[in-house]
Design a protein around this motif. Structure first.
Motif, PDB file in Angstrom:
ATOM      1  N   HIS A  74       0.811  -1.225   0.000  1.00  0.00           N
ATOM      2  CA  HIS A  74       0.000   0.000   0.000  1.00  0.00           C
ATOM      3  C   HIS A  74       0.845   1.276   0.000  1.00  0.00           C
ATOM      4  CE1 HIS A  74      -3.669  -2.330   0.630  1.00  0.00           C
ATOM      5  NE2 HIS A  74      -3.028  -2.995   1.583  1.00  0.00           N
ATOM      6  N   ASP A  75       2.043   1.189  -0.508  1.00  0.00           N
ATOM      7  CA  ASP A  75       2.954   2.336  -0.542  1.00  0.00           C
ATOM      8  C   ASP A  75       2.937   2.958  -1.940  1.00  0.00           C
ATOM      9  OD1 ASP A  75       4.984   4.178  -0.482  1.00  0.00           O
ATOM     10  OD2 ASP A  75       6.502   2.823   0.317  1.00  0.00           O
ATOM     11  N   PRO A  76       2.402   4.177  -2.106  1.00  0.00           N
ATOM     12  CA  PRO A  76       2.344   4.800  -3.441  1.00  0.00           C
ATOM     13  C   PRO A  76       3.716   4.986  -4.068  1.00  0.00           C
ATOM     14  CG  PRO A  76       0.937   5.980  -1.880  1.00  0.00           C
ATOM     15  CD  PRO A  76       1.757   5.013  -1.083  1.00  0.00           C
ATOM     16  N   TRP A 119       3.400 -14.094  -2.692  1.00  0.00           N
ATOM     17  CA  TRP A 119       2.855 -12.743  -2.544  1.00  0.00           C
ATOM     18  C   TRP A 119       1.354 -12.812  -2.291  1.00  0.00           C
ATOM     19  CZ3 TRP A 119       5.671  -8.568  -1.794  1.00  0.00           C
ATOM     20  CH2 TRP A 119       6.965  -8.506  -2.290  1.00  0.00           C
ATOM     21  N   GLU A 120       0.888 -12.042  -1.335  1.00  0.00           N
ATOM     22  CA  GLU A 120      -0.532 -12.027  -0.978  1.00  0.00           C
ATOM     23  C   GLU A 120      -1.165 -10.710  -1.404  1.00  0.00           C
ATOM     24  OE1 GLU A 120      -1.922 -11.733   3.300  1.00  0.00           O
ATOM     25  OE2 GLU A 120      -2.367 -13.826   2.842  1.00  0.00           O
ATOM     26  N   MET A 121      -2.402 -10.759  -1.909  1.00  0.00           N
ATOM     27  CA  MET A 121      -3.082  -9.549  -2.339  1.00  0.00           C
ATOM     28  C   MET A 121      -3.783  -8.878  -1.159  1.00  0.00           C
ATOM     29  SD  MET A 121      -6.092  -8.933  -5.195  1.00  0.00           S
ATOM     30  CE  MET A 121      -5.353 -10.105  -6.320  1.00  0.00           C
ATOM     31  N   SER A 122      -3.768  -7.544  -1.170  1.00  0.00           N
ATOM     32  CA  SER A 122      -4.516  -6.749  -0.197  1.00  0.00           C
ATOM     33  C   SER A 122      -5.181  -5.619  -0.959  1.00  0.00           C
ATOM     34  CB  SER A 122      -3.586  -6.183   0.884  1.00  0.00           C
ATOM     35  OG  SER A 122      -4.310  -5.400   1.814  1.00  0.00           O
ATOM     36  N   GLU A 159      -6.929   0.756  -4.849  1.00  0.00           N
ATOM     37  CA  GLU A 159      -5.694   0.099  -5.310  1.00  0.00           C
ATOM     38  C   GLU A 159      -5.635  -1.305  -4.730  1.00  0.00           C
ATOM     39  OE1 GLU A 159      -3.230  -0.754  -2.999  1.00  0.00           O
ATOM     40  OE2 GLU A 159      -3.449   0.685  -1.377  1.00  0.00           O
ATOM     41  N   VAL A 160      -4.801  -2.143  -5.327  1.00  0.00           N
ATOM     42  CA  VAL A 160      -4.479  -3.450  -4.767  1.00  0.00           C
ATOM     43  C   VAL A 160      -2.984  -3.468  -4.495  1.00  0.00           C
ATOM     44  CG1 VAL A 160      -6.364  -4.582  -6.010  1.00  0.00           C
ATOM     45  CG2 VAL A 160      -4.065  -4.542  -7.012  1.00  0.00           C
ATOM     46  N   SER A 161      -2.574  -4.311  -3.566  1.00  0.00           N
ATOM     47  CA  SER A 161      -1.156  -4.340  -3.189  1.00  0.00           C
ATOM     48  C   SER A 161      -0.640  -5.768  -3.103  1.00  0.00           C
ATOM     49  CB  SER A 161      -0.945  -3.651  -1.838  1.00  0.00           C
ATOM     50  OG  SER A 161      -0.920  -2.262  -1.968  1.00  0.00           O
ATOM     51  N   ASP A 169       0.493  -8.269  10.493  1.00  0.00           N
ATOM     52  CA  ASP A 169       0.116  -8.859  11.766  1.00  0.00           C
ATOM     53  C   ASP A 169      -0.105  -7.808  12.841  1.00  0.00           C
ATOM     54  OD1 ASP A 169       2.688  -8.071  12.118  1.00  0.00           O
ATOM     55  OD2 ASP A 169       3.475 -10.046  12.649  1.00  0.00           O
ATOM     56  N   ASN A 170       0.024  -6.507  12.467  1.00  0.00           N
ATOM     57  CA  ASN A 170      -0.346  -5.433  13.380  1.00  0.00           C
ATOM     58  C   ASN A 170      -1.799  -5.028  13.169  1.00  0.00           C
ATOM     59  OD1 ASN A 170      -0.171  -4.266  10.889  1.00  0.00           O
ATOM     60  ND2 ASN A 170       0.950  -2.466  11.566  1.00  0.00           N
ATOM     61  N   THR A 171      -2.577  -5.918  12.532  1.00  0.00           N
ATOM     62  CA  THR A 171      -4.011  -5.758  12.265  1.00  0.00           C
ATOM     63  C   THR A 171      -4.302  -4.659  11.269  1.00  0.00           C
ATOM     64  OG1 THR A 171      -4.546  -4.193  14.047  1.00  0.00           O
ATOM     65  CG2 THR A 171      -4.503  -6.498  14.624  1.00  0.00           C
ATOM     66  N   SER A 172      -3.341  -4.281  10.424  1.00  0.00           N
ATOM     67  CA  SER A 172      -3.631  -3.274   9.408  1.00  0.00           C
ATOM     68  C   SER A 172      -4.553  -3.839   8.336  1.00  0.00           C
ATOM     69  CB  SER A 172      -2.336  -2.784   8.763  1.00  0.00           C
ATOM     70  OG  SER A 172      -1.695  -3.828   8.075  1.00  0.00           O
TER      71      SER A 172
END
Length: 319
Positions: A74-76, A119-122, A159-161, A169-172
């Protein structure tokens, strides 16, 4: 029964949801763009989300314009790919397909994938409206659900990441697919433990500040008592200015000053023949006597020199 969510403004992380693994195509031709596919959202209820509880996105009103950026975490500033097309239905959910960029971020994703990294999608989704059903039944995405459940209507996927497993794991974010509750329960536990640590830290900080204040008050009271005792011992009365100066001294300086005052007072009691004005400080009377007799020879002269030296020491300590 439906209602509008009245929670305070949630953090950005509350709109980021993990989904499934990306499927990144293996390299086949030199110079050909690497492609990827994945399920951005399965259509199932996301259970026990740390902020929303049970939440579901309405696939019938969800929006996802293409081309759409694919980032890393999620980093532009870390653009890695572009979503070129999507498909959406109740059975298969919202699927995406696109290609990786040729920059270092796209190459990083491709290379790590070739070496087996999962790689996992978010997805980052902004709902147009949020409905909370506390009780009763509601049908969303062809599924009959029982309250309480939160529904995102008219959601826009911004967006997707590509995310590393365990990176959130910090619940983001939590899995936006049919995920066992145990995973989210662990996230809730992590949030509770973090809040408890913050509360404990605040408690310790308050206790420390209270202890410092109590110590300061104790030292001020003790100094006031010491000054009063010194006045009684020397049978004198210090001026308000002197008391302020003595109060501001550190412990070692005050102890030295008190010692010098006691030494000055020894032998300095006035006799009837040498009585001076009542305004003269009896502590310093002996110094004045020796300064007046400084021209005399013998032991008196030596004693006057000694007292002058002691007075100079005291004056230096005051500075």
């Amino acid at each position: 029964m439906a209602g509008i969510n009245e929670k305070p403004d949630p953090p950005i992380s509350a709109y980021q949801f993990k989904t499934n693994l990306f499927d990144i195509e293996k390299s086949t031709e030199e110079g050909k763009k690497r492609t990827f596919t994945g399920v951005a959202y399965s259509g199932e209820v996301i259970q026990s989300h740390y902020y929303w509880g049970d939440v579901i996105f309405d696939l019938d009103t969800i929006k996802m314009k293409t081309p759409l950026g694919a980032l890393i975490d999620h980093d532009p500033g870390r653009r890695a790919g572009v979503v070129r097309s999507t498909t959406n239905d109740h059975q298969n959910g919202l699927k995406v397909a696109g290609d990786l960029l040729s920059n270092k971020n796209g190459q990083e994703v491709a290379q790590d994938s070739d070496e087996g990294y999962p790689w996992e999608m978010s997805v980052y989704i902004v709902p147009g409206s949020i409905e909370v059903f506390e009780k009763g039944e509601v049908v969303v995405n062809g599924r009959t659900l029982k309250g309480p459940v939160t529904i995102f209507r008219n959601g826009v996927i911004r967006e997707v990441s590509f995310c590393a497993l365990g990176a959130d794991d910090n619940t983001s974010a939590v899995a936006a697919s049919h995920t066992p509750k145990q995973f989210n329960k662990q996230e809730d536990t992590d949030v509770t433990e973090l809040e408890q640590l913050k509360a404990d830290n605040q408690k310790l900080t308050t206790e420390r500040d209270n202890a410092v204040t109590e110590l300061k008050q104790f030292k001020e009271t003790k100094r006031t008592e010491d000054i009063a005792a010194l006045e009684t011992e020397l049978k004198t009365q210090f001026s308000a200015e002197d008391k302020t100066a003595y109060t501001a001294m550190d412990d070692s300086t005050f102890a030295f000053a008190a010692k010098q005052l006691r030494q000055f007072s020894v032998g300095g009691q006035q006799t009837p023949s040498t009585t001076q004005s009542n305004q003269t400080n009896p502590v310093l009377a002996h110094l004045f006597t020796h300064q007046a007799n400084s021209g005399q020879a013998g032991a008196g002269q030596a004693q006057g020199s000694t007292l002058d030296h002691a007075f100079n020491q005291f004056a230096a300590a005051q500075k």
